[in-house]
Design a protein around this motif. Structure first.
Motif, PDB file in Angstrom:
ATOM      1  N   ASN A  43      -5.205  -9.335   2.207  1.00  0.00           N
ATOM      2  CA  ASN A  43      -5.727  -8.457   3.265  1.00  0.00           C
ATOM      3  C   ASN A  43      -6.092  -9.236   4.525  1.00  0.00           C
ATOM      4  OD1 ASN A  43      -5.368  -6.127   1.820  1.00  0.00           O
ATOM      5  ND2 ASN A  43      -7.426  -6.154   0.932  1.00  0.00           N
ATOM      6  N   MET A  44      -6.615 -10.436   4.325  1.00  0.00           N
ATOM      7  CA  MET A  44      -6.909 -11.256   5.511  1.00  0.00           C
ATOM      8  C   MET A  44      -5.614 -11.553   6.276  1.00  0.00           C
ATOM      9  SD  MET A  44      -9.664 -14.089   4.237  1.00  0.00           S
ATOM     10  CE  MET A  44      -9.625 -15.046   5.750  1.00  0.00           C
ATOM     11  N   ALA A  45      -4.576 -11.926   5.537  1.00  0.00           N
ATOM     12  CA  ALA A  45      -3.298 -12.246   6.191  1.00  0.00           C
ATOM     13  C   ALA A  45      -2.747 -11.018   6.917  1.00  0.00           C
ATOM     14  CB  ALA A  45      -2.297 -12.754   5.161  1.00  0.00           C
ATOM     15  N   GLU A  46      -2.808  -9.867   6.272  1.00  0.00           N
ATOM     16  CA  GLU A  46      -2.277  -8.647   6.899  1.00  0.00           C
ATOM     17  C   GLU A  46      -3.094  -8.273   8.145  1.00  0.00           C
ATOM     18  OE1 GLU A  46       0.392  -7.174   6.693  1.00  0.00           O
ATOM     19  OE2 GLU A  46       0.126  -5.116   7.392  1.00  0.00           O
ATOM     20  N   ALA A  47      -4.403  -8.419   8.047  1.00  0.00           N
ATOM     21  CA  ALA A  47      -5.256  -8.092   9.201  1.00  0.00           C
ATOM     22  C   ALA A  47      -4.985  -9.055  10.353  1.00  0.00           C
ATOM     23  CB  ALA A  47      -6.730  -8.134   8.789  1.00  0.00           C
ATOM     24  N   VAL A  48      -4.815 -10.344  10.025  1.00  0.00           N
ATOM     25  CA  VAL A  48      -4.493 -11.333  11.064  1.00  0.00           C
ATOM     26  C   VAL A  48      -3.152 -10.989  11.713  1.00  0.00           C
ATOM     27  CG1 VAL A  48      -3.741 -13.739  11.385  1.00  0.00           C
ATOM     28  CG2 VAL A  48      -5.867 -13.258  10.156  1.00  0.00           C
TER      29      VAL A  48
ATOM     30  N   TRP B 220      -0.864  -1.088   9.027  1.00  0.00           N
ATOM     31  CA  TRP B 220      -1.065  -1.833   7.782  1.00  0.00           C
ATOM     32  C   TRP B 220       0.151  -1.622   6.883  1.00  0.00           C
ATOM     33  CZ3 TRP B 220      -5.701  -4.541   7.214  1.00  0.00           C
ATOM     34  CH2 TRP B 220      -5.814  -5.248   6.017  1.00  0.00           C
ATOM     35  N   SER B 221       0.792  -2.725   6.434  1.00  0.00           N
ATOM     36  CA  SER B 221       2.039  -2.515   5.695  1.00  0.00           C
ATOM     37  C   SER B 221       2.234  -3.434   4.490  1.00  0.00           C
ATOM     38  CB  SER B 221       3.220  -2.718   6.651  1.00  0.00           C
ATOM     39  OG  SER B 221       3.234  -4.072   7.069  1.00  0.00           O
ATOM     40  N   ASN B 222       1.345  -4.383   4.285  1.00  0.00           N
ATOM     41  CA  ASN B 222       1.506  -5.365   3.191  1.00  0.00           C
ATOM     42  C   ASN B 222       2.869  -6.051   3.226  1.00  0.00           C
ATOM     43  OD1 ASN B 222      -1.025  -4.910   2.127  1.00  0.00           O
ATOM     44  ND2 ASN B 222      -0.313  -3.206   0.854  1.00  0.00           N
TER      45      ASN B 222
END
Ligand code: MSP
Length: 512
Positions: A447-452, A488-490
């Motif tokens: 989630n951190m990576a996706e938010a970044v 948001w897409s993972n």
């Protein structure tokens, strides 16, 4: 489909590049990049305003020909563009044949239509401003400083019939709300137009000024600099050729508040209207960078050389500062202290640390491969909701030129990602042997990576190099379009992250 066509003012070749020039180019570049990311085809023009008395004088002082002087200046201004990573598609110089040709054509056309006449003029003339003055220009009975030496002259000149278009212009500005942005600037124009307009003197006798574009109908005169310079916006995109309509009308002329009235809001629309050419869609009028409330100018001795800051902190940090601190349309005070604070706290502590944290933990806990995220709990739901609202709001704010608030929101989101990391404390989860904690650890990193990723995409127009680098570091690759990239897409699952990177080194470590 027509291109999104955006221009800056063309800089006076006479001076050296300064913060004001840098800001206008960065602002225009940010808008151009934003529109490219929206999937539009963009044509971005900037350039150099080379004719006129001052350039002639400077060249003489330097003992070189005016064109040679301008070649040197053009290199300096283009070097500024390169250092700031400005993505202009074209660079026009008013000494270029393509420009001279169009100015002559427009003059001849207006002359043939009876829009230009010759008359004798007796009156006051400011050599510094290269402009005729009237009694009403006096303040307390004296000529203000800015006019320099004022002399009384009598000479024959050519005049463009501005006056007959005054009512048309007032009506046009009143009826076209989007023509001048921000709107409060339009009121200043309307105010100016309450006084009767004079016809515009568009010629200068060659005996006084030779460095200019010759009038096609009278070889003894050259063209007044503003009449020449404004035409760059159409000469650069091939006025008169088949391709002209691919760009014209311009979507935005980005200009500073000092050149709105009268050149861009009175002369230019009337010139176009009289010549039967469509008007640009909008004038985007930005404010001035001031230093302790004063105008930043060479004569005040407090000029800030933007190149120094760019070299020391990097182009993107400089771009970030300009866009974060200036509310487009208003003035802003420039302070080196504030610049350094923004660099250290927003860029270094908030963004830079977030990235190094993520990469370090990725390396330590999951071999730098972005893991799959597990189910959402409260913290995840909150982070995702903030990602969605931030992306929506920021894109809307960019659309409305509110870049400073857009950046504030993006950095609030970046701080929220840091908070999320603290709430989940992956360093503690990593010590646990429980399966549920392992899943939570993976969820946190994913989630951190996706938010970044989303934050970096939102920062692309403002900090193209840094954002591109961040996207690469987290395995996202290059992003050329906002489409589907701000949600948001993972999409990073299974991608390899880099091991480490210091994005914003302390300035002393970064000195060349
Ligand atoms: N050559 C004319 C423009 C002709 S456009 C057809 C001119 N040149 S300039 O070099 O003096 O200014 C170029 C742009 O920089 C203008 O839009 C001006 O408003 C802007 N700035 C100059 N100083 C500035 C600041 N201190 N702050 C922000 N922008 C300012 O005018």
């Amino acid at each position: 489909m027509k291109n999104f066509y955006i221009t800056t003012a063309i800089d006076y070749a006479n001076g050296s590049p300064h913060l004001g020039h840098a800001y206008e180019k960065v602002l225009t570049d940010v808008i151009a990049r934003y529109h490219r990311l929206k999937g539009e085809r963009v044509h971005f023009l900037t350039g150099l305003d080379e004719h006129g008395q001052k350039v002639q004088q400077s060249a003489k002082k330097a003992g070189i020909a005016p064109l040679q002087f301008c070649d040197i200046q053009a290199e300096k201004f283009q070097a500024l563009c390169a250092m700031l990573n400005i993505s202009n598609d074209d660079y026009i110089r008013t000494s270029q044949p393509r420009h001279v040709k169009v100015v002559s054509e427009i003059l001849q056309m207006l002359y043939d239509k009876g829009e230009i006449y010759k008359a004798q003029y007796k009156g006051f003339y400011s050599t510094r401003q290269e402009q005729f003055l009237q009694e009403k220009d006096k303040v307390d009975g004296k000529w203000p400083e800015i006019f320099g030496d004022v002399v009384e002259i009598t000479e024959s000149n050519y005049f463009f019939k501005l006056r007959q278009y005054q009512d048309w212009l007032v009506k046009y500005i009143s009826e076209n709300e989007n023509f001048i942005f921000p709107r409060f600037r339009a009121k200043q124009v309307i105010e100016f137009l309450k006084e009767p307009l004079n016809d515009l003197c568009i010629s200068r006798p060659k005996e006084r000024l030779s460095w200019g574009i010759e009038l096609p109908f009278d070889k003894d005169y050259v063209t007044y600099v503003w009449f020449d310079a404004l035409v760059n916006y159409i000469s650069a995109v091939g006025y008169g050729s088949e391709t002209f309509g691919q760009n014209w009308p311009a979507d935005f002329h980005v200009i500073g508040k000092d050149i709105l009235v009268p050149p861009h809001s009175v002369y230019w629309p009337i010139m176009l209207h009289a010549a039967g050419i469509e008007l640009p869609k909008s004038l985007l009028v930005h404010g001035w960078w001031l230093s302790s409330g004063q105008k930043m100018s060479k004569s005040l001795g407090n000029i800030v050389n933007p190149l120094d800051l760019i070299g020391k902190f990097g182009a993107d940090a400089f771009r970030y500062f300009l866009m974060r601190e200036m509310n487009v349309g208003q003035d802003s005070d420039f302070s080196l202290d504030l610049f350094e604070t923004r660099y250290t706290s927003d860029l270094g502590n908030d963004l830079g640390n977030l990235i190094s944290r993520l990469l370090n933990m990725g390396k330590r806990y999951c071999q730098s491969i972005v893991p799959a995220a597990g189910p959402d709990e409260d913290f995840e739901v909150q982070l995702k909701a903030l990602a969605a609202s931030t992306a929506d709001e920021v894109l809307n704010l960019y659309e409305g030129m509110q870049f400073h608030i857009g950046l504030e929101k993006t950095f609030n989101f970046i701080r929220a990602i840091n908070r999320y990391a603290e709430q989940r404390a992956p360093w503690k989860l990593a010590k646990s042997q429980q399966e549920a904690d392992k899943i939570l650890l993976n969820t946190t990193l994913a989630n951190m990576a996706e938010a970044v990723r989303i934050a970096a995409v939102l920062l692309l127009p403002i900090m193209p190099t840094v954002s591109g680098k961040v996207l690469n570091l987290i395995g996202a690759g290059a992003v050329e379009n906002f489409e589907g990239r701000t949600k948001w897409s993972n999409c990073l699952e299974g991608k390899t992250m880099a091991q480490q990177e210091i994005l914003f080194p302390r300035p002393q470590e970064n000195q060349a």
